[in-house]
Design an enzyme around this catalytic site. Structure first.
Site, mmCIF file in Angstrom:
data_model
loop_
_atom_site.group_PDB
_atom_site.id
_atom_site.type_symbol
_atom_site.label_atom_id
_atom_site.label_comp_id
_atom_site.label_asym_id
_atom_site.label_seq_id
_atom_site.Cartn_x
_atom_site.Cartn_y
_atom_site.Cartn_z
ATOM 1 N N CYS A 156 72.814 35.667 90.793
ATOM 2 C CA CYS A 156 71.963 36.766 91.256
ATOM 3 C C CYS A 156 72.646 38.134 91.195
ATOM 4 C CB CYS A 156 71.445 36.445 92.645
ATOM 5 S SG CYS A 156 70.481 34.921 92.605
ATOM 6 N N HIS A 184 71.355 44.771 97.710
ATOM 7 C CA HIS A 184 70.920 43.443 97.268
ATOM 8 C C HIS A 184 69.700 43.060 98.108
ATOM 9 C CE1 HIS A 184 71.366 39.757 95.094
ATOM 10 N NE2 HIS A 184 71.528 39.033 96.180
ATOM 11 N N HIS A 202 62.649 38.333 94.716
ATOM 12 C CA HIS A 202 64.014 38.206 94.209
ATOM 13 C C HIS A 202 63.930 37.694 92.771
ATOM 14 C CE1 HIS A 202 68.127 37.616 93.620
ATOM 15 N NE2 HIS A 202 68.492 37.141 94.798
#
Lengths: 410, 363
Positions: free
Chosen positions: A170, A301, A335
């Site tokens: 990620c 993030h 996400h």
């Protein structure tokens, strides 16, 4: 081999290609960021029967045939379709003809979490029903991670090119962009096409669901009562070149890449580490030649899980006496895994160019434990000089990218 | 990292140590002995453990995660992760504690095909076949993420610098080398461990079988990992390590149609030799990828070497196609052969990409 180099060269972003659940192409993406649009709705790409809730941020209206001119859509998995389409858009957005991009020595680097795990999901589905002898050869062949970058090469017909996929989960988008930055800066290549791509898949949804980190309805970064992530998909590809190259061809410059930092917690497989992330932020600042007080906003993030948001804002407060506005676009996009920091980088470049901070949507009340100004719900007009983009990944892989407004004298 | 004088990062980078976990066994010595002897390391597969389309494979002999690393911390570790952790561990053991004296200045760059397709597809299978779709083992979820092997190697050994996973099919090991060199030159680490790992699994075997494009006999698959230490020559000397080879250049190109593969290889090798500042006649040793593009690859290399007659070392024929680990084993093979002079490692991937590295072997 280094004699001819005039390094380090300044590196600028001159083209953006984006495939997202809030809009395909820069114009729609920008409008979505400004408006605080949400791409969240029920997942339809796999059978969600048996899950108590299954919202996600899928892209409905994407037809690869609309975007791909050379690559055959059926020979590409969904993530590769996204990356190839985004690359084609990015080159067009940079005002670079195909002949121009082919004439340059190029680096293609694409970050990802799952690569073509959507295909792997479908293959195992067939295998369970019909046996391993029945797997589709075309799907088996296209299911490798390398395809996310080689499909860009194929679609654009590049020959003088180094193509690499960076599956650093990620945080991979920032890794890939950082790599393109280094290659331009050192004079190794003349254009970089870098970013990230991922497609929603059962495997990853199920894993996060089982960990209890999938939000029932919406993703609410930094919210007091936040409930987790929503899985999303898409691709973001940036065109980077040297400042001299951009000026010589009169290109529009979105932003300058000032530098980046990478490190590894080397601690826990899935939990983030505050001190280590703080060190990564400091590393990025030092490499970029900026101080904390120079940073005008942070694209966090900001996944919307309890652990991430409190750890990340803790790390930020460790480095910044007074943290600047700290937002997460994951409320809008979900996400998007390996694409996440690439899309966030594109958003940061647009924010610098257009003079606004994208909002953190779905926001009601900020968690006092996070204690950041997350620009709730409504975009904020702002003159931006320096912007920071954070990315964290499983295995403690941190990557922080620093972008700046392009000024002709630094 | 707080040095007051800027480090000159443009000097030569060398391989000063390497390790392998291969079908020849654990360790670089076993690999070197096998390659130098040209010994076939493929064996009949036990069809109960490894049912599938391949009768033979190059397996790391008697390798298990618990056997190689002990029981603690290996219960949920998959095979490719265990191979990677072991290969990195071998290198660290060989070099001693000085290697990680500044753990945040050591990068780790590890190549992969698509992580463990066995772990990924087993996880989805549990979701598809369980009573509830979320009846999966959460402890296995990290195995399904493709940076697992690199990340777990860092966690196991305490390597805190940049931790990057690289994928590019048959070129993976060359791409990891190129990445590691830029990581150093960009100031992100002071030394790098780089390499690649691949596991043999029933699931990978089926995907490779269906995905193969050649119409001839499918070559056996292999598994294993190789890891290298890359650092400036002067640092190697300071630490008492011998430079085994200088990395003079890496280069990559692409081709659209299969018919153009030969030209792409030739152009790539010529560009790399020019970049390295060595002439074609100086190339003493070549380690090609082989496999389905072997004819085009050999022809392209011959075009670029322009009548030169180097020695060839062909790993894939010895222990099977190790896919993403292949190019790293090719690099290890030229180090194993040694003997000085210029070595060339080449690769062609079915996705239409080619690459090569030029090394100067220590005499």
């Amino acid at each position: 081999m280094h004699e001819e180099r005039q390094s380090p060269r300044r590196v600028v972003i001159t083209g953006l290609g984006v495939v997202t659940s809030i809009g395909i192409g820069v114009t729609e993406f920008l409008a979505g960021l400004r408006a605080g649009r949400s791409g969240v709705k029920p997942i339809t790409s796999f059978d969600t029967t048996g899950f108590a809730h299954s919202n996600g941020a899928e892209i409905d209206e994407f037809d690869p045939a609309d975007w791909l001119e050379r690559a055959e859509p059926e020979e590409l998995g969904r993530a590769s379709q996204f990356s190839a389409a985004a690359a084609r858009m990015a080159v067009a957005d940079a005002g670079m003809s195909l002949d121009e991009v082919r004439a340059r020595r190029a680096l293609v680097s694409v970050g990802t979490t799952d690569a073509e795990s959507r295909d792997l999901d479908n293959l195992i589905g067939v295998q369970v029903e019909q046996g391993p002898e029945r797997l589709d050869p075309v799907v088996a062949r296209r299911s490798t991670a390398g395809r996310l970058s080689s499909s860009i090469v194929r679609e654009l017909g590049l020959t003088d090119v180094e193509a690499v996929t960076i599956p650093t989960a990620c945080a991979a988008g920032n890794y890939a962009i950082g790599y393109g930055f280094d290659a331009i800066r050192d004079g190794d290549v003349d254009v970089s096409l870098c970013g990230g791509a991922d497609a929603v898949c059962r495997k990853t949804f199920t894993g996060f669901y089982r960990l209890g980190t999938i939000a029932p309805e919406v993703c609410q970064p930094f919210e007091r009562d936040r409930k987790g992530i929503l899985t999303g998909e898409g691709a973001g590809i940036l065109v980077m070149e040297s400042l001299d190259s951009a000026l010589a061809r009169g290109a529009r410059i979105y932003a300058e890449v000032l530098g980046y930092g990478l490190n590894c917690d080397a601690n826990h497989p899935v939990a983030p580490d505050r001190d280590s992330l703080a060190r990564c932020i400091e590393l990025a600042h030092r490499n970029a030649g900026v101080k904390p007080e120079d940073v005008d906003f942070i694209s966090a993030h900001g996944t919307g899980t309890k652990a991430n948001d409190v750890t990340e804002s803790g790390a930020i407060r460790q480095v910044f006496d007074t943290p600047p506005p700290t937002i997460s676009i994951k409320g809008m996009l979900g996400h998007t895994m390996g694409a996440a920091s690439a899309l966030a980088s594109a958003a940061c470049a647009l924010a610098i160019k257009e003079g606004f901070i994208p909002p953190t949507i779905n926001h009601v009340e900020t968690d006092p434990e996070c204690g950041v100004d997350c620009v709730p719900n409504v975009a904020r007009e702002a003159q931006l000089e320096v912007v920071q983009n954070n990315a964290l990944a499983f295995a403690g892989n941190n990557a922080v990218l620093i972008l700046g407004r392009y000024r002709d004298a630094v | 990292m707080t040095a007051t004088t800027p480090v000159d990062r443009t000097g030569r980078l060398v391989f000063s140590a390497w390790s392998a976990v291969s079908p020849y066994g654990i360790g670089g010595d076993a690999f070197a002995a096998g390659v130098v002897a040209g010994r076939d390391a493929t064996t009949e597969l036990d069809q109960e453990t490894y049912p599938g389309p391949y009768p033979r494979a190059g397996l790391v002999p008697e390798f298990t995660a618990a056997g190689a690393l002990g029981r603690k911390g290996t219960r949920t570790m998959d095979r490719v992760t265990a191979i990677a952790v072991s290969a990195v561990g071998q290198l660290i053991d060989d070099c001693g504690p000085e290697l990680l004296a500044e753990p945040d200045r050591v990068g780790l760059v590890l190549g992969t095909g698509s992580g463990s397709v066995q772990s990924i597809m087993d996880f989805t299978k549990d979701s598809l076949t369980g009573a509830k779709p979320y009846h999966v083992d959460p402890a296995l979820f990290p195995n399904t993420v493709m940076n697992r092997a690199a990340g777990q190697s860092a966690i196991w050994h305490g390597i805190k610098g940049p931790n990057t996973t690289i994928a590019g099919g048959a070129l993976t090991g060359l791409l990891a080398l190129s990445y590691a060199m830029r990581l150093y030159r960009g100031g992100h680490c002071d030394r790098a461990l780089l390499g690649a790992a691949e596991e043999y699994s029933v699931q990978r075997a089926w995907l490779e079988w269906h995905g193969r494009t050649g119409d001839g006999v499918a070559p056996s698959l292999g598994e294993g990992g190789a890891v290298f230490l890359l650092e400036p020559k002067s640092d190697a000397e300071t630490a008492g390590r011998t430079a085994l080879a200088a990395v003079l250049a890496t280069r990559f190109r692409a081709f659209g149609e299969t018919v153009d593969a030969r030209k792409a290889v030739g152009d790539c090798v010529r560009a790399a030799l020019a970049q390295a500042g060595v002439s074609a006649a100086d190339v003493r040793l070549v380690a090609p990828a082989g496999g389905e593009f072997e004819t085009a690859e050999d022809a392209g290399v011959a075009d670029a070497l322009d009548g030169g007659t180097p020695e060839f070392v062909r790993c894939g024929q010895l222990f099977g196609d190790t896919s993403a680990a292949g190019a790293s084993f090719q690099l290890a093979a030229v180090l194993a052969k040694g003997g000085g002079g210029i070595a060339l490692v080449t690769g062609v991937d079915r996705d239409g990409t080619v690459g090569c590295a030029v090394l100067e072997l220590a005499g």
